[in-house]
Design an enzyme around this catalytic site. Structure first.
Site, PDB file in Angstrom:
ATOM      1  N   ASP A 192       0.879  -1.174   0.000  1.00 19.26           N
ATOM      2  CA  ASP A 192       0.000   0.000   0.000  1.00 19.26           C
ATOM      3  C   ASP A 192       0.913   1.219   0.000  1.00 19.26           C
ATOM      4  OD1 ASP A 192      -1.706   2.132   0.539  1.00 19.26           O
ATOM      5  OD2 ASP A 192      -2.902   1.027   2.010  1.00 19.26           O
ATOM      6  N   SER A 212       0.289  13.385 -14.672  1.00 17.29           N
ATOM      7  CA  SER A 212      -0.841  13.818 -15.489  1.00 17.29           C
ATOM      8  C   SER A 212      -0.568  15.205 -16.048  1.00 17.29           C
ATOM      9  CB  SER A 212      -2.122  13.870 -14.658  1.00 17.29           C
ATOM     10  OG  SER A 212      -3.184  14.452 -15.401  1.00 17.29           O
ATOM     11  N   TYR A 244      -6.107  16.606  -6.919  1.00 18.61           N
ATOM     12  CA  TYR A 244      -5.427  15.718  -7.868  1.00 18.61           C
ATOM     13  C   TYR A 244      -4.369  16.488  -8.651  1.00 18.61           C
ATOM     14  CZ  TYR A 244      -4.812  12.518 -11.822  1.00 18.61           C
ATOM     15  OH  TYR A 244      -4.285  11.680 -12.790  1.00 18.61           O
ATOM     16  N   LYS A 300      -0.169  15.904  -8.560  1.00 20.97           N
ATOM     17  CA  LYS A 300       0.615  15.559  -9.747  1.00 20.97           C
ATOM     18  C   LYS A 300       1.680  16.623 -10.040  1.00 20.97           C
ATOM     19  CE  LYS A 300      -1.354  11.639 -10.684  1.00 20.97           C
ATOM     20  NZ  LYS A 300      -0.610  10.369 -10.517  1.00 20.97           N
TER      21      LYS A 300
END
Length: 228
Positions: free
Chosen positions: A57, A135, A150, A154
């Site tokens: 994890d 991304s 998010y 990134k």
């Protein structure tokens, strides 16, 4: 034949990358949170030793360290693929801050923890490569505000990649970020631009062609350079 370690092979891009690499004969060490959930098509690869699944994890430093202890071989390519889209509520004007922190734990801190844990294995390879799935949404030239947790995670991991590229240059380890495209996965949704098969094929070609001269760069799945 290369040995490739991929985080998050249980679904999406990680699953398809594993499928492509196994089919062409590479050895894959794949990480999942539950190794018992093995795709039926992978059982033969597990049995013959071409695929090894490790419980890991990326949120959990102890989990990562335990996984690294189970590997005693060079790693030629490390693909930091595991990631999450973040909380439902992630506007700059209305933020789930605990969800934001969890997004950073997975998408930013996770890749760095994995690289540090497996660095001895990378150093045993003659031409090691570290590829972190980022991304275009994290590019500072892409000024939009949706899914800001998010995007921030990134952008931050891209900076981590730049730092790793600098610090591992003397080891001859190539380190890059990649944008996999807007992909038709659970995360990307059915209306995304490209299939997971297209993305994985492009990423594998990019990784195969990668040289140490390109370390510290940011590419999309087609091999096009992207501004940080």
């Amino acid at each position: 034949m290369s040995t490739v370690l991929i985080t998050g092979v249980g679904r999406g891009i990680g699953e398809e990358l594993t499928r492509v690499l196994l089919a062409r004969g590479d050895r894959v060490i794949g990480t999942v949170r539950d190794p018992a959930k093995v795709l039926a098509e992978w059982r033969t690869y597990v049995e013959n030793g071409q695929l090894r699944l490790l419980k890991l994890d990326v949120r959990d430093e102890v989990s990562i360290a335990e996984a690294a202890k189970q590997v005693d071989e060079p790693v030629d390519v490390l693909i930091n693929n595991a990631g999450i889209i973040g909380p439902q509520q992630q506007s700059t004007l209305d933020m789930d801050f605990e969800g934001f922190l969890d997004t950073l734990r997975v998408n930013t801190l996770g890749p760095l923890r994995v690289v540090q844990a497996f660095l001895p294995h990378l150093r045993r390879s003659s031409e090691a490569k570290v590829v972190t799935v980022s991304s275009r949404m994290g590019s500072l030239s892409h000024a939009k505000s949706d899914r800001i947790a998010y995007r921030t995670s990134k952008a931050a991991v891209n900076k981590v990649v730049q730092g790793l590229a600098t610090d591992l240059a003397d080891d001859g380890i190539t380190v890059i970020s990649v944008h996999p495209g807007w992909v038709q996965t659970d995360m990307g949704g059915a209306s995304a631009d490209i299939t997971v098969q297209q993305s994985a094929a492009g990423l594998v070609k990019l990784i195969d062609d990668l040289t140490v001269a390109q370390t510290g760069s940011f590419f999309d799945w087609t091999g096009e350079a992207i501004p940080f």
